[in-house]
Design an enzyme around this catalytic site. Structure first.
Site, PDB file in Angstrom:
ATOM      1  N   GLU A 200       0.891  -1.177   0.000  1.00 37.05           N
ATOM      2  CA  GLU A 200       0.000   0.000   0.000  1.00 37.05           C
ATOM      3  C   GLU A 200       0.925   1.221   0.000  1.00 37.05           C
ATOM      4  O   GLU A 200       1.028   1.939  -0.987  1.00 37.05           O
ATOM      5  CB  GLU A 200      -0.910  -0.010   1.239  1.00 37.05           C
ATOM      6  CG  GLU A 200      -1.841   1.191   1.343  1.00 37.05           C
ATOM      7  CD  GLU A 200      -2.650   1.217   2.658  1.00 37.05           C
ATOM      8  OE1 GLU A 200      -2.270   0.530   3.626  1.00 37.05           O
ATOM      9  OE2 GLU A 200      -3.659   1.960   2.707  1.00 37.05           O
ATOM     10  N   ASP A 278     -12.389  -0.444   1.960  1.00 35.35           N
ATOM     11  CA  ASP A 278     -11.379  -0.225   3.011  1.00 35.35           C
ATOM     12  C   ASP A 278     -11.992   0.384   4.280  1.00 35.35           C
ATOM     13  O   ASP A 278     -12.343  -0.345   5.199  1.00 35.35           O
ATOM     14  CB  ASP A 278     -10.235   0.637   2.466  1.00 35.35           C
ATOM     15  CG  ASP A 278      -8.909   0.415   3.194  1.00 35.35           C
ATOM     16  OD1 ASP A 278      -8.838  -0.474   4.064  1.00 35.35           O
ATOM     17  OD2 ASP A 278      -7.934   1.135   2.890  1.00 35.35           O
ATOM     18  N   ASP A 279     -12.123   1.705   4.329  1.00 36.27           N
ATOM     19  CA  ASP A 279     -12.681   2.413   5.491  1.00 36.27           C
ATOM     20  C   ASP A 279     -13.679   3.450   4.975  1.00 36.27           C
ATOM     21  O   ASP A 279     -13.394   4.652   4.956  1.00 36.27           O
ATOM     22  CB  ASP A 279     -11.551   3.108   6.265  1.00 36.27           C
ATOM     23  CG  ASP A 279     -10.501   2.124   6.728  1.00 36.27           C
ATOM     24  OD1 ASP A 279     -10.746   1.431   7.727  1.00 36.27           O
ATOM     25  OD2 ASP A 279      -9.451   2.025   6.068  1.00 36.27           O
TER      26      ASP A 279
HETATM   27  N1  ADE Z   1      -6.406  -0.038   8.977  1.00 39.52           N
HETATM   28  C1  ADE Z   1      -7.553   0.456   8.486  1.00 39.52           C
HETATM   29  N2  ADE Z   1      -7.385   0.840   7.211  1.00 39.52           N
HETATM   30  C2  ADE Z   1      -6.097   0.568   6.887  1.00 39.52           C
HETATM   31  C3  ADE Z   1      -5.326   0.734   5.721  1.00 39.52           C
HETATM   32  N3  ADE Z   1      -5.822   1.267   4.590  1.00 39.52           N
HETATM   33  N4  ADE Z   1      -4.032   0.342   5.752  1.00 39.52           N
HETATM   34  C4  ADE Z   1      -3.521  -0.174   6.864  1.00 39.52           C
HETATM   35  N5  ADE Z   1      -4.203  -0.351   7.993  1.00 39.52           N
HETATM   36  C5  ADE Z   1      -5.484   0.005   8.000  1.00 39.52           C
HETATM   37 ZN    ZN Z   2      -7.211  -1.889   4.716  1.00 38.36          ZN
END
Ligand code: ADE
Ligand code: ZN
Length: 343
Positions: A200, A278-279
């Site tokens: 990432e 993701d979030d």
């Molecule tokens: N925890 C929550 N979202 C994350 C992300 N994109 N990368 C790493 N840890 C995370």
């Molecule tokens: Zn993640």
């Protein structure tokens, strides 16, 4: 274009990269904080949203761990999970695999059983009410020690039936997969599947390590694989899925803008990429917003969208029967649609 938007939003989808704590919308954060008698460091929902202006992963994580502090009781975990599953229902997500970060809660004195019970009760209700299937994946926080990860796995084993695998998240750079080799080995001996966030912000070498040392079944993110041709070949040859999160990558400045994102070029090179949120409470959208952002920024075609969803179905940790059912639902949706006419 309108037809294409309708087509994307109505597609029956699967989600494979979703942190349940990252689905906590500011409104619910305030509501839960209030009923738990907590003072939030923000005056309003708008002030919370205004703070969601990140330049990198760490800036996001700092605020994300702070937001999770309102979660104290079983009902809090239930409400957060149910709110996410309602979005799934609204957005035609038919199967979802959720990450949760037990250490974010146990380090605040909350019993791991409380976390499990709240989340799994919501998953059961969503299955019963809407037919949404799900799996749970326990993530270790990689900025904490390998010993703490092992202790967390031990504490979770009494709830073994509730989770299918383990993952690795939080601050990537400086915390390579090799740090967690022993705990992943232990998880594998318990019959758990393994996944890891890699590539990432971290280098391609972390993806190699996740594959070779942690024996992962999927790479979470993985977009930096494109810097290493041999690694891309390995991913293609082994059909290794990447759970890519387009809006997340833009919000955390992994790519400058959606037009620069490499998800479709990886797809065209034969990598099994998938789309995920993701979030979503922090990054501006759930599954549909991610697909629409790919349409807007990368001119995603209908055929590519269907392939991305099929990749998700194939990469899911589900039974053959459920996989067939999801493919059949997608087939029925696509049947009779002239995909090329939508582009
Ligand atoms: N925890 C929550 N979202 C994350 C992300 N994109 N990368 C790493 N840890 C995370
Ligand atoms: Zn993640």
């Amino acid at each position: 274009m309108t037809d294409m938007k309708q087509f994307l939003t109505g597609l029956p989808k699967v989600e494979l990269h979703l942190h349940i704590e990252g689905s906590l919308e500011p409104e619910l954060m305030f509501e839960i904080g209030k009923r738990n008698g907590l003072d939030l460091p923000f005056d309003s929902v708008e002030a919370v949203r205004a703070a969601y202006n990140f330049h990198n992963l760490q800036e996001f994580l700092d605020i994300y761990y702070q937001g999770a502090q309102v979660l104290l009781k079983e009902q809090d975990f239930y409400d957060m999970t149910m709110a996410y599953l309602k979005r799934c229902q609204a957005q035609h997500v038919r199967h979802t695999e959720l990450f949760f970060d037990p250490q974010t809660h146990t380090d605040r004195g909350i019993e791991i059983g409380v976390v499990f019970q709240g989340i799994t009760r919501a998953l059961k209700d969503a299955q019963a009410q809407w037919g949404i299937s799900s799996q749970l994946i326990l993530c270790f926080l990689r900025h904490l020690s390998a010993e703490a990860a092992m202790d967390t796995l031990e504490a979770a084993l009494p709830y073994r039936e509730h989770f299918i695998g383990v993952g690795l998240d939080s601050s990537e750079v400086g915390h390579p997969p090799e740090k967690f080799k022993a705990v992943f080995e232990r998880a594998l001996t318990e019959g758990l599947l393994t996944v890891a966030h890699a590539g990432e912000e971290g280098p391609p070498d972390y993806i190699w390590q996740a594959l070779d040392l942690l024996k992962v079944s999927r790479i979470d993110h993985g977009v930096r694989c494109a810097e290493d041709d041999l690694l891309v070949k390995r991913l293609v040859d082994t059909n290794m899925p990447l759970t890519v999160c387009p809006l997340s990558n833009i919000r955390l400045c992994v790519f400058r803008e959606m037009g620069d994102h490499n998800i479709l070029s990886l797809l065209e090179r034969g990598v099994r990429v998938t789309v995920n949120s993701d979030d979503p409470a922090y990054f501006g959208g759930y599954m549909n917003e991610n697909f629409l952002a790919l349409l807007e920024g990368l001119q995603l075609s209908a055929q590519q969208a269907v392939t991305l969803v099929r990749n998700g179905i194939d990469a899911s940790f589900i039974s053959d029967a459920r996989r067939q059912a999801l493919h059949a639902e997608l087939d029925a949706y696509v049947k009779g649609v002239d995909l090329s006419s939508l582009n």
